[in-house]
Scaffold this motif. Sequence first.
Motif, PDB file in Angstrom:
ATOM      1  N   GLN A 231      -6.091  -3.351  -1.666  1.00  0.00           N
ATOM      2  CA  GLN A 231      -6.239  -1.995  -2.193  1.00  0.00           C
ATOM      3  C   GLN A 231      -5.848  -1.934  -3.661  1.00  0.00           C
ATOM      4  O   GLN A 231      -6.539  -1.314  -4.485  1.00  0.00           O
ATOM      5  CB  GLN A 231      -5.385  -1.021  -1.378  1.00  0.00           C
ATOM      6  N   GLN A 232      -4.749  -2.595  -4.021  1.00  0.00           N
ATOM      7  CA  GLN A 232      -4.309  -2.587  -5.415  1.00  0.00           C
ATOM      8  C   GLN A 232      -5.255  -3.392  -6.302  1.00  0.00           C
ATOM      9  O   GLN A 232      -5.533  -3.006  -7.442  1.00  0.00           O
ATOM     10  CB  GLN A 232      -2.884  -3.128  -5.526  1.00  0.00           C
TER      11      GLN A 232
ATOM     12  N   ARG B 104     -11.636  -1.569 -10.532  1.00  0.00           N
ATOM     13  CA  ARG B 104     -12.564  -0.433 -10.462  1.00  0.00           C
ATOM     14  C   ARG B 104     -13.101  -0.041 -11.839  1.00  0.00           C
ATOM     15  O   ARG B 104     -14.243   0.426 -11.953  1.00  0.00           O
ATOM     16  CB  ARG B 104     -11.860   0.750  -9.808  1.00  0.00           C
ATOM     17  N   GLY B 105     -12.303  -0.225 -12.883  1.00  0.00           N
ATOM     18  CA  GLY B 105     -12.747   0.190 -14.212  1.00  0.00           C
ATOM     19  C   GLY B 105     -13.693  -0.775 -14.890  1.00  0.00           C
ATOM     20  O   GLY B 105     -14.175  -0.501 -16.000  1.00  0.00           O
TER      21      GLY B 105
ATOM     22  N   VAL C 285      -8.495  -3.871  -5.818  1.00  0.00           N
ATOM     23  CA  VAL C 285      -9.728  -3.082  -5.972  1.00  0.00           C
ATOM     24  C   VAL C 285      -9.534  -1.987  -7.018  1.00  0.00           C
ATOM     25  O   VAL C 285     -10.411  -1.741  -7.851  1.00  0.00           O
ATOM     26  CB  VAL C 285     -10.155  -2.476  -4.612  1.00  0.00           C
ATOM     27  N   LYS C 286      -8.385  -1.309  -7.011  1.00  0.00           N
ATOM     28  CA  LYS C 286      -8.109  -0.283  -8.015  1.00  0.00           C
ATOM     29  C   LYS C 286      -8.096  -0.874  -9.425  1.00  0.00           C
ATOM     30  O   LYS C 286      -8.585  -0.268 -10.373  1.00  0.00           O
ATOM     31  CB  LYS C 286      -6.766   0.387  -7.719  1.00  0.00           C
ATOM     32  N   LEU C 287      -7.534  -2.058  -9.536  1.00  0.00           N
ATOM     33  CA  LEU C 287      -7.463  -2.718 -10.838  1.00  0.00           C
ATOM     34  C   LEU C 287      -8.855  -3.060 -11.362  1.00  0.00           C
ATOM     35  O   LEU C 287      -9.138  -2.927 -12.559  1.00  0.00           O
ATOM     36  CB  LEU C 287      -6.617  -3.991 -10.716  1.00  0.00           C
TER      37      LEU C 287
ATOM     38  N   GLU D  68      -1.011   4.134   0.522  1.00  0.00           N
ATOM     39  CA  GLU D  68      -1.954   5.007   1.216  1.00  0.00           C
ATOM     40  C   GLU D  68      -1.550   5.068   2.693  1.00  0.00           C
ATOM     41  O   GLU D  68      -2.121   4.389   3.549  1.00  0.00           O
ATOM     42  CB  GLU D  68      -3.381   4.485   1.045  1.00  0.00           C
TER      43      GLU D  68
ATOM     44  N   SER E  90       0.823  -1.200   0.000  1.00  0.00           N
ATOM     45  CA  SER E  90       0.000   0.000   0.000  1.00  0.00           C
ATOM     46  C   SER E  90       0.860   1.255   0.000  1.00  0.00           C
ATOM     47  O   SER E  90       1.885   1.324   0.676  1.00  0.00           O
ATOM     48  CB  SER E  90      -0.921   0.019   1.230  1.00  0.00           C
TER      49      SER E  90
END
Length: 302
Positions: free
Chosen positions: A204-205, A211-212, A207-209, A150, A148
Amino acid sequence: MELRHLRAFIVLAEELHFARAAERLNIEQSPLSRTIKHLEGELGVLLFKRDRRGTHLTLAGEVFLQNVRRVFTSLDQATASAKAAAAGYRGTLRIAVSDGAAEPRLAALLARCREEDPEVEIRLFDVPLAEQLRGLRKGAFDAGFARSSETGDDIVAYSAWSDPLVIAMAARHPLLVHAQIPVEELLRYPLVMCHPHECEGYLQQIVKLLRGVNVEPIVIAQASSLSIALTLVAAGYGLCFATATQIGMYRHPDVVARALEGPQGEATLMTYLLYPQAGVSEPLSRFIERIQLGEADGMSLP
């Protein structure tokens, strides 16, 4: 206030049962009760409450427990540092590791440190991300590795290295027809995810991946470790995210991996070096430089 009184308090706080706590301390219940009453009198607060349901910590007791544990952590670290100095070490680096970031590159980095800086003792702590961040802020750790970035303004998150993300699946899975698996195809199948408490930064990573993609993942299970996740994958429960390095380490005979196709090509998972913004020691500065040199040389920390 004596350390033995504080130890008795911690044991009772863990057991929440006077008889069991007294047994662990190898004393009778009466001396334990007197010790707790003495401690409460010295503090001027009630640490425990007892009712028909049992023994419970008060709010004051919960706050006191957190701080007392830090006292003993500091005492343990002071003891270890003294022993390290007696053994010839002139410095200590306390490195926390979270999100499954302990892997061959970290081992190679530590081996290089032992070779180039043998007078600095390095101690590793396997902790959840939230505990690592607290420890970095409180001075319990000098640095750490996590997935992370963040971390807030007071903690630096330096990109140490990245790994290709792969999807682990059981042999003969339909997705094996793809050399690189599109995210949209992946989300048609159930997933085995890492438990949020154990892999907060990792998730976290991920989820970001995801997200699109306008598709809700089907999470069939949350595993406490990658070995458990791969066991479920091999049994056909679902697919799971891993790195190419991790798959190489575990080599499960009934699990096959395929690269994951991200929005801009091959998806990767980043590992970050975390350390406090202020107060970088000389041993930590050299530790950071080794990571930066490894990246600049374009090599995976031999």
